[in-house]
Design an enzyme around this catalytic site. Structure first.
Site, PDB file in Angstrom:
ATOM      1  N   GLU A  80       2.648  46.771  14.867  1.00 23.60           N
ATOM      2  CA  GLU A  80       1.434  46.531  14.863  1.00 23.60           C
ATOM      3  C   GLU A  80       0.267  48.089  14.269  1.00 23.60           C
ATOM      4  OE1 GLU A  80      -0.577  46.678  19.274  1.00 23.60           O
ATOM      5  OE2 GLU A  80      -1.938  46.363  18.340  1.00 23.60           O
TER       6      GLU A  80
ATOM      7  N   LYS B 162       0.718  42.687  14.432  1.00 28.98           N
ATOM      8  CA  LYS B 162      -0.634  42.573  15.067  1.00 28.98           C
ATOM      9  C   LYS B 162      -1.370  43.774  14.241  1.00 28.98           C
ATOM     10  CE  LYS B 162      -1.872  43.093  19.546  1.00 28.98           C
ATOM     11  NZ  LYS B 162      -1.429  42.949  20.391  1.00 28.98           N
TER      12      LYS B 162
HETATM   13  P1  13P Z   1      -6.502  44.331  22.795  1.00 27.80           P
HETATM   14  O1  13P Z   1      -6.761  43.283  22.593  1.00 27.80           O
HETATM   15  O2  13P Z   1      -7.413  44.855  23.934  1.00 27.80           O
HETATM   16  O3  13P Z   1      -7.470  45.272  21.060  1.00 27.80           O
HETATM   17  O4  13P Z   1      -5.097  44.309  23.343  1.00 27.80           O
HETATM   18  C1  13P Z   1      -4.505  44.191  22.073  1.00 27.80           C
HETATM   19  C2  13P Z   1      -2.982  45.644  21.844  1.00 27.80           C
HETATM   20  O5  13P Z   1      -1.495  44.821  22.871  1.00 27.80           O
HETATM   21  C3  13P Z   1      -3.299  46.845  21.617  1.00 27.80           C
HETATM   22  O6  13P Z   1      -1.888  47.234  21.506  1.00 27.80           O
END
Ligand code: 13P
Length: 339
Positions: A177, A219
């Site tokens: 991510e 992600k």
């Molecule tokens: P949000 O969808 O609230 O951005 O959170 C997702 C997430 O796991 C951020 O690391």
């Protein structure tokens, strides 16, 4: 080993399903609970998360996996059942946040690098024993004057790749991510440029670290204007630019992409995902891994009261269903109103 990782990753992005990000750190969940007037204690955190995981239909139909925080993966439901078992019983896959947070980056003091590599091999083995089959590590990229720096992108991409390689060694699918924040007043095109650069660096580092893309989930943020930008793009523009950027950067060996919501409203996050899947012809599964956009409504409905549990579960089930439809490109705004 790669076959098993690929099997898990594919299940995480199964058609019409996506991921519930319930891995708020102690600090973040306190902020969320403050907003609804609930004290954040071990018990209230347990009660709240238990109500989500016991939302039978939503979990079984639309939630392929749940990202947990260290406390939650070790916690039992009120009746003594491990919370992990509730998730598994619903046919969903338990996952775990393993990074230790974004810390100031030496040499680029306004930026951060995500830490947590030291001891990670041992922690992953422990989490695997506890039932985790995927993990998450979030890098944070901020857009601003002379930001991001190459120092920031390089350090974060390198850490993501070392994390991902350690996960795969442990039989755990890494969610990679790199979040380009939507804070600030930058345009959608600035977001495009930074997201493209970030993803190019990340996939380069994954290659150097011998990470099997077949056993990896990305992600990312969507390509979207900063919250304070006076010109906000429409749904179609966000969808088209995001798909174009991802196609230019993400190899088709990656089984799936699961977006973060990043501060978008519930319905925006759903509409954008739906519009992308309506474009179609994508080489990877494209779904959600939302925290706020799945939980804002149930949190508000719950507000810490036992008698509100059914209403909170209904609110969660609704958002899960809407996003499940968006993951298939079958959502429409009328469905929101019908509910
Ligand atoms: P949000 O969808 O609230 O951005 O959170 C997702 C997430 O796991 C951020 O690391």
């Amino acid at each position: 080993m790669i076959e098993e990782l690929n099997r898990i990753a594919t299940a995480m992005v199964a058609p019409g399903k996506g991921i519930l990000a319930a891995d708020e750190s102690a600090g973040t969940i306190k902020k969320r609970f403050d907003a609804i007037g609930v004290a954040s204690t071990e018990e209230t955190r347990r009660d709240y998360r238990e109500l989500l995981f016991r939302s039978k239909e939503a979990m079984a139909r639309h939630i392929s996996g749940v990202i947990l925080y260290d406390e939650t993966i070790r916690q039992n439901a009120k009746d003594g059942t491990p919370l992990v078992k509730l998730i598994e019983a619903a046919g969903s896959i338990p996952g775990i946040k393993v990074d230790m947070g974004a810390k100031p980056l030496a040499g680029s003091p306004k930026e951060t690098v995500t830490e947590g590599l030291d001891g990670l091999r041992e922690r992953l083995a422990d989490y695997h024993r506890l039932g985790a089959r995927f993990a998450k590590w979030r890098a944070v990229i901020d857009i601003g004057p002379r930001m991001p720096s190459y120092n920031c992108l390089n350090a974060n991409a390198h850490a993501l790749a070392r994390y991902a390689a350690l996960c795969q060694e442990a039989g755990i699918v890494p969610i990679v991510e790199p979040e380009v924040l939507m804070d600030g007043d930058h345009t959608i095109d600035a977001c495009y440029e930074v997201t493209e650069w970030t993803l190019k660096e990340v996939f380069q580092q994954l290659y150097y670290a011998n990470v099997a893309l077949e056993g990896t989930i990305l992600k990312p943020n969507m390509v979207i204007a900063g919250k304070k930008c006076p010109t906000q793009a429409g749904v179609q523009e966000v969808a088209e630019k995001t798909v174009r950027c991802l196609k230019a950067c993400v190899p088709s060996a990656v089984p799936g992409i699961a977006f973060l919501s990043g501060g978008q409203s519930d319905e925006e996050a759903t509409a954008h995902l739906d519009a992308m899947n309506k474009i179609g012809g994508l080489p990877w599964g494209l779904t959600f891994s939302y925290g706020r956009a799945l939980q804002a409504a149930p949190q508000k409905a719950w507000s810490g009261k036992t008698e509100n549990v059914p209403a909170a579960q209904a609110a969660f089930a609704h958002r899960a269903r809407m996003n499940g439809l968006a993951a298939r490109g079958e959502w429409s705004p009328a469905l929101e109103k019908a509910a």
